[in-house]
Design a protein around this motif. Structure first.
Motif, PDB file in Angstrom:
ATOM      1  N   LEU A   1      -7.873  -7.448  69.913  1.00 24.08           N
ATOM      2  CA  LEU A   1      -7.478  -7.763  71.357  1.00 24.08           C
ATOM      3  C   LEU A   1      -6.239  -7.117  71.874  1.00 24.08           C
ATOM      4  O   LEU A   1      -5.329  -6.757  71.239  1.00 24.08           O
ATOM      5  N   ASP A   2      -6.465  -6.505  72.739  1.00 27.40           N
ATOM      6  CA  ASP A   2      -5.580  -5.585  73.349  1.00 27.40           C
ATOM      7  C   ASP A   2      -5.390  -5.503  75.120  1.00 27.40           C
ATOM      8  O   ASP A   2      -6.294  -5.943  75.750  1.00 27.40           O
ATOM      9  N   VAL A   3      -4.196  -6.025  75.188  1.00 24.00           N
ATOM     10  CA  VAL A   3      -3.861  -6.140  76.927  1.00 24.00           C
ATOM     11  C   VAL A   3      -3.023  -4.861  77.107  1.00 24.00           C
ATOM     12  O   VAL A   3      -1.996  -4.691  76.604  1.00 24.00           O
TER      13      VAL A   3
ATOM     14  N   LEU B   1       1.618 -15.311  72.361  1.00 27.14           N
ATOM     15  CA  LEU B   1       2.332 -14.574  73.588  1.00 27.14           C
ATOM     16  C   LEU B   1       2.069 -13.300  73.244  1.00 27.14           C
ATOM     17  O   LEU B   1       2.381 -12.678  72.102  1.00 27.14           O
ATOM     18  N   HIS B   2       1.507 -12.407  74.449  1.00 27.55           N
ATOM     19  CA  HIS B   2       1.399 -11.227  74.339  1.00 27.55           C
ATOM     20  C   HIS B   2       2.764 -10.437  74.540  1.00 27.55           C
ATOM     21  O   HIS B   2       3.235 -10.381  75.649  1.00 27.55           O
ATOM     22  N   VAL B   3       3.438  -9.906  73.381  1.00 32.07           N
ATOM     23  CA  VAL B   3       4.850  -9.659  73.519  1.00 32.07           C
ATOM     24  C   VAL B   3       5.229  -8.415  74.596  1.00 32.07           C
ATOM     25  O   VAL B   3       6.035  -8.504  75.428  1.00 32.07           O
ATOM     26  N   ASN B   4       4.489  -7.567  74.546  1.00 30.52           N
ATOM     27  CA  ASN B   4       4.453  -6.354  75.252  1.00 30.52           C
ATOM     28  C   ASN B   4       4.571  -6.605  76.640  1.00 30.52           C
ATOM     29  O   ASN B   4       5.467  -5.989  77.412  1.00 30.52           O
ATOM     30  N   SER B   5       3.802  -7.359  77.210  1.00 32.96           N
ATOM     31  CA  SER B   5       3.640  -7.619  78.594  1.00 32.96           C
ATOM     32  C   SER B   5       4.818  -8.726  79.006  1.00 32.96           C
ATOM     33  O   SER B   5       4.848  -8.938  80.371  1.00 32.96           O
ATOM     34  N   ASN B   6       5.337  -9.364  77.944  1.00 34.13           N
ATOM     35  CA  ASN B   6       6.472 -10.085  78.440  1.00 34.13           C
ATOM     36  C   ASN B   6       6.357 -11.275  79.553  1.00 34.13           C
ATOM     37  O   ASN B   6       6.688 -11.219  80.451  1.00 34.13           O
ATOM     38  N   PRO B   7       5.124 -11.988  79.297  1.00 33.94           N
ATOM     39  CA  PRO B   7       4.670 -12.808  80.514  1.00 33.94           C
ATOM     40  C   PRO B   7       5.604 -13.846  80.747  1.00 33.94           C
ATOM     41  O   PRO B   7       6.368 -14.362  79.618  1.00 33.94           O
ATOM     42  N   ASP B   8       5.845 -14.448  81.807  1.00 34.05           N
ATOM     43  CA  ASP B   8       6.270 -16.107  81.970  1.00 34.05           C
ATOM     44  C   ASP B   8       5.538 -16.937  81.353  1.00 34.05           C
ATOM     45  O   ASP B   8       4.533 -17.342  82.192  1.00 34.05           O
ATOM     46  N   CYS B   9       5.754 -17.397  80.242  1.00 35.02           N
ATOM     47  CA  CYS B   9       4.719 -18.381  79.536  1.00 35.02           C
ATOM     48  C   CYS B   9       5.161 -19.744  79.975  1.00 35.02           C
ATOM     49  O   CYS B   9       6.218 -20.251  79.631  1.00 35.02           O
TER      50      CYS B   9
ATOM     51  N   CYS C   1      -8.631  -1.365  66.424  1.00 37.42           N
ATOM     52  CA  CYS C   1      -7.030  -1.609  65.690  1.00 37.42           C
ATOM     53  C   CYS C   1      -6.252  -0.341  65.584  1.00 37.42           C
ATOM     54  O   CYS C   1      -6.808   0.487  64.850  1.00 37.42           O
ATOM     55  N   HIS C   2      -4.917  -0.387  65.925  1.00 38.79           N
ATOM     56  CA  HIS C   2      -4.337   0.766  65.635  1.00 38.79           C
ATOM     57  C   HIS C   2      -3.195   0.416  64.710  1.00 38.79           C
ATOM     58  O   HIS C   2      -2.317   1.531  64.355  1.00 38.79           O
ATOM     59  N   HIS C   3      -2.772  -0.785  64.469  1.00 41.66           N
ATOM     60  CA  HIS C   3      -1.654  -1.271  63.758  1.00 41.66           C
ATOM     61  C   HIS C   3      -0.338  -0.835  63.902  1.00 41.66           C
ATOM     62  O   HIS C   3       0.614  -0.630  63.216  1.00 41.66           O
ATOM     63  N   MET C   4      -0.153  -0.371  65.457  1.00 45.01           N
ATOM     64  CA  MET C   4       1.110   0.001  65.881  1.00 45.01           C
ATOM     65  C   MET C   4       1.772  -1.056  66.733  1.00 45.01           C
ATOM     66  O   MET C   4       2.617  -0.944  67.607  1.00 45.01           O
ATOM     67  N   LYS C   5       1.161  -2.452  66.559  1.00 47.17           N
ATOM     68  CA  LYS C   5       1.793  -3.498  67.391  1.00 47.17           C
ATOM     69  C   LYS C   5       1.451  -3.110  68.785  1.00 47.17           C
ATOM     70  O   LYS C   5       0.477  -2.951  69.162  1.00 47.17           O
ATOM     71  N   GLY C   6       2.749  -2.809  69.530  1.00 48.25           N
ATOM     72  CA  GLY C   6       2.445  -2.537  70.993  1.00 48.25           C
ATOM     73  C   GLY C   6       1.375  -3.633  71.729  1.00 48.25           C
ATOM     74  O   GLY C   6       1.795  -4.684  71.772  1.00 48.25           O
ATOM     75  N   ASN C   7       0.339  -3.014  72.523  1.00 47.57           N
ATOM     76  CA  ASN C   7      -0.489  -3.866  73.271  1.00 47.57           C
ATOM     77  C   ASN C   7      -1.313  -4.682  72.363  1.00 47.57           C
ATOM     78  O   ASN C   7      -2.147  -5.589  72.953  1.00 47.57           O
ATOM     79  N   GLN C   8      -1.182  -4.639  71.058  1.00 47.15           N
ATOM     80  CA  GLN C   8      -2.001  -5.367  70.091  1.00 47.15           C
ATOM     81  C   GLN C   8      -1.292  -6.542  69.440  1.00 47.15           C
ATOM     82  O   GLN C   8      -1.909  -7.229  68.378  1.00 47.15           O
ATOM     83  N   MET C   9      -0.182  -7.076  69.706  1.00 50.12           N
ATOM     84  CA  MET C   9       0.643  -7.564  69.259  1.00 50.12           C
ATOM     85  C   MET C   9       0.975  -9.037  69.921  1.00 50.12           C
ATOM     86  O   MET C   9       1.110  -9.086  71.124  1.00 50.12           O
ATOM     87  N   PHE C  10       0.570 -10.006  69.119  1.00 48.95           N
ATOM     88  CA  PHE C  10       0.691 -11.411  69.623  1.00 48.95           C
ATOM     89  C   PHE C  10       1.411 -12.152  68.897  1.00 48.95           C
ATOM     90  O   PHE C  10       1.249 -12.206  67.608  1.00 48.95           O
ATOM     91  N   GLU C  11       2.286 -13.065  69.588  1.00 49.27           N
ATOM     92  CA  GLU C  11       3.226 -13.919  68.926  1.00 49.27           C
ATOM     93  C   GLU C  11       2.707 -15.309  68.852  1.00 49.27           C
ATOM     94  O   GLU C  11       2.465 -15.928  70.031  1.00 49.27           O
ATOM     95  N   TYR C  12       2.205 -15.832  67.697  1.00 48.05           N
ATOM     96  CA  TYR C  12       1.665 -17.354  67.921  1.00 48.05           C
ATOM     97  C   TYR C  12       2.836 -18.123  67.211  1.00 48.05           C
ATOM     98  O   TYR C  12       3.309 -18.089  66.520  1.00 48.05           O
ATOM     99  N   ASP C  13       3.066 -19.074  68.122  1.00 44.03           N
ATOM    100  CA  ASP C  13       3.842 -20.213  68.087  1.00 44.03           C
ATOM    101  C   ASP C  13       3.334 -21.503  67.731  1.00 44.03           C
ATOM    102  O   ASP C  13       2.672 -22.168  68.725  1.00 44.03           O
TER     103      ASP C  13
END
Ligand SMILES: *[C@@H]1O[C@H](CO)[C@@H](O)[C@H](O)[C@H]1NC(C)=O
Ligand SMILES: *[C@@H]1O[C@H](CO)[C@@H](O)[C@H](O)[C@H]1NC(C)=O
Ligand SMILES: *[C@@H]1O[C@H](CO)[C@@H](O)[C@H](O)[C@H]1NC(C)=O
Ligand SMILES: *[C@@H]1O[C@H](CO)[C@@H](O)[C@H](O)[C@H]1NC(C)=O
Length: 429
Positions: A371-373, A404-412, A385-397
């Protein structure tokens, strides 16, 4: 002191060999002057024997080209098995093949005590020549002590020659070859399982019914399993042309694996694996931990056919189901392809298009797509998958259930529409 003695021994040995060489050279150069009869009786005769076995159609893996006047017949026969049956039937069942391994692989040493293996080959209306060339190549190019048996599973073939004639033929082989018959057409997987259940060896090897094993094919695979009984191993698979039966070396820059639907696929070897092997291409490409598709739960056994793989006697696949708290629907790849949007569908718990994996790299992965945003509030699409995190990194809590899609730093915010349940799922196969 000891070093000196050692050197002396080495020197003396070398000297002896030099003398032997000189003697041989003299002998044979003398022989050049001998009469023709004596000359022919030696090396040339040997050479003739060697070359004769390399001369027949398809020997040394060469292409077989059908003469013009037989082309019509050839096309007719092609339809039977979807390969050039006429060419196949012309080639010896024990044809010779080139050794296309890297030099480093040819000289590699493997432990003496490798686990032994049973070979399982499923066939359905297979051609006589391809099936038996498979069997002969296994017997011919595997160390005898590593082979327990070959189990042929007939998935309800209709061809006569695959009945009594085949039974009689395999009885003449030097390895126990058993034939199991499915009562009705059951498909590859059921037939393989039936064959696997009947095996006696420590490792089960699955082969396609129309492949040819080259020298040294088996030892490296069994060596990996000896190192790690849970290893699932697969060799590089070369190609036999369906048109000419030419043996064509494959690339070692791809590796075989399962996608998340457990279909076998080839993938390019990623850079991190090249780095790990420090450029030594004789080392196996390894995958595990984060992106490990299938975890075997019981006795692991081996296999690798044309679509090579090793599989466990019973195994299961673990994956994540991603459920939206508000809609109660699950993230679903909808069978879409790369570059398309990911979708949602009612959660069904059957795996399939809802098989995702939240990896240690924090990617959300389906097969080899992630998944990529790429922009804020942009669509979530599936990209390699590029394994470079970036647009493909999601932080699950797991407490707040936020993804959370860390790169786009949304107001969650804490709305239920933004909450996700990541559930561990297991499917047995
Ligand atoms: C194949 O078998 C035939 C007959 O047994 C034998 O003459 C020939 O040398 C074999 N070829 C190879 C490549 O071993
Ligand atoms: C396979 O290996 C096992 C364990 O060493 C041994 O007990 C068994 O007899 C072997 N089977 C054959 C057919 O060699
Ligand atoms: C939270 O986000 C959703 C969707 O982005 C939005 O509809 C909703 O109004 C937001 N809620 C709050 C309390 O900001
Ligand atoms: C799901 O599996 C992962 C690793 O396999 C584990 O770390 C995690 O705690 C599991 N989560 C749940 C909810 O069981």
């Amino acid at each position: 002191m000891r070093r000196f003695v050692y050197c002396k021994v080495v020197l003396t040995t070398s000297l002896v060999w030099v003398l032997v060489d000189v003697f041989l050279l003299l002998y044979f150069s003398e022989c050049n002057k001998c009469d023709d009869r004596k000359d022919r009786s030696l090396l040339p005769a040997l050479r003739a024997v060697i070359s004769r076995s390399h001369e027949g159609p398809g020997e040394m893996g060469k292409a077989v080209n059908i003469p013009k006047d037989s082309q019509e017949k050839m096309k007719e026969l092609f339809k039977i098995n979807q390969f050039n049956l006429m060419a196949s039937d012309m080639i010896a069942l024990n044809r010779s093949l080139p050794d296309v391994r890297l030099d480093g692989c040819k000289t590699k040493l493997y432990p003496d005590e490798l686990p032994n293996t049973s070979i399982v080959i499923v066939f359905h209306n297979e051609a006589w020549s391809t099936l038996l060339r498979t069997v002969h190549s296994v017997i011919q190019r595997s160390p005898r002590q590593l082979l327990v048996e070959i189990v042929l599973v007939d998935d309800a073939s209709e061809r006569d020659f695959l009945k009594r004639k085949l039974e009689n033929y395999v009885r003449t082989l030097e390895l126990p070859v058993r034939i199991l018959r499915m009562e009705q057409r059951s498909g590859l997987i059921r037939a393989r399982l039936r064959g696997a259940a009947a095996t006696k060896g420590q490792v089960i090897t699955f082969l396609d019914a129309h492949c040819e094993c080259t020298v040294g094919w088996l030892e490296p695979l069994l060596a990996r399993i000896k190192e790690d009984r849970s290893a699932v191993v697969c060799p590089i698979i070369d190609v036999i042309s369906d048109e000419t039966f030419e043996y064509m070396a494959g690339s070692d820059m791809t590796y075989g694996g399962f996608n998340w639907k457990l279909n076998f696929r080839w993938y390019p070897v990623p850079q991190r694996e090249m780095d790990r092997r420090k450029g030594d291409r004789t080392l196996p490409v390894k995958f595990g931990s984060a992106a490990e598709p299938a975890k075997s739960s019981t006795k692991t056994t081996g296999a690798w056919p044309k679509s090579g793989w090793m599989i466990s006697k019973t195994s299961s696949i673990s994956y994540h189901q991603i459920r939206n708290v508000e809609t109660n629907q699950c993230v679903d790849n909808m069978g879409r392809k790369e570059n398309e949007k990911v979708g949602f569908f009612n959660c069904h718990g059957m795996g399939g298009n809802q098989v995702f994996s939240y990896t240690a790299d924090k990617e959300i992965r389906t097969d080899d797509l992630c998944l990529d945003v790429s922009r804020l509030n942009g669509p979530v699409i599936m990209l390699k998958c590029h394994h470079m995190k970036g647009n493909q990194m999601f932080e699950y809590d797991a407490e707040r259930l936020t993804l959370l899609h860390v790169n786009s730093n949304p107001d969650c915010n804490r709305s239920r529409a933004q909450q996700w349940l990541l559930r561990n799922m297991t499917l047995s196969v």
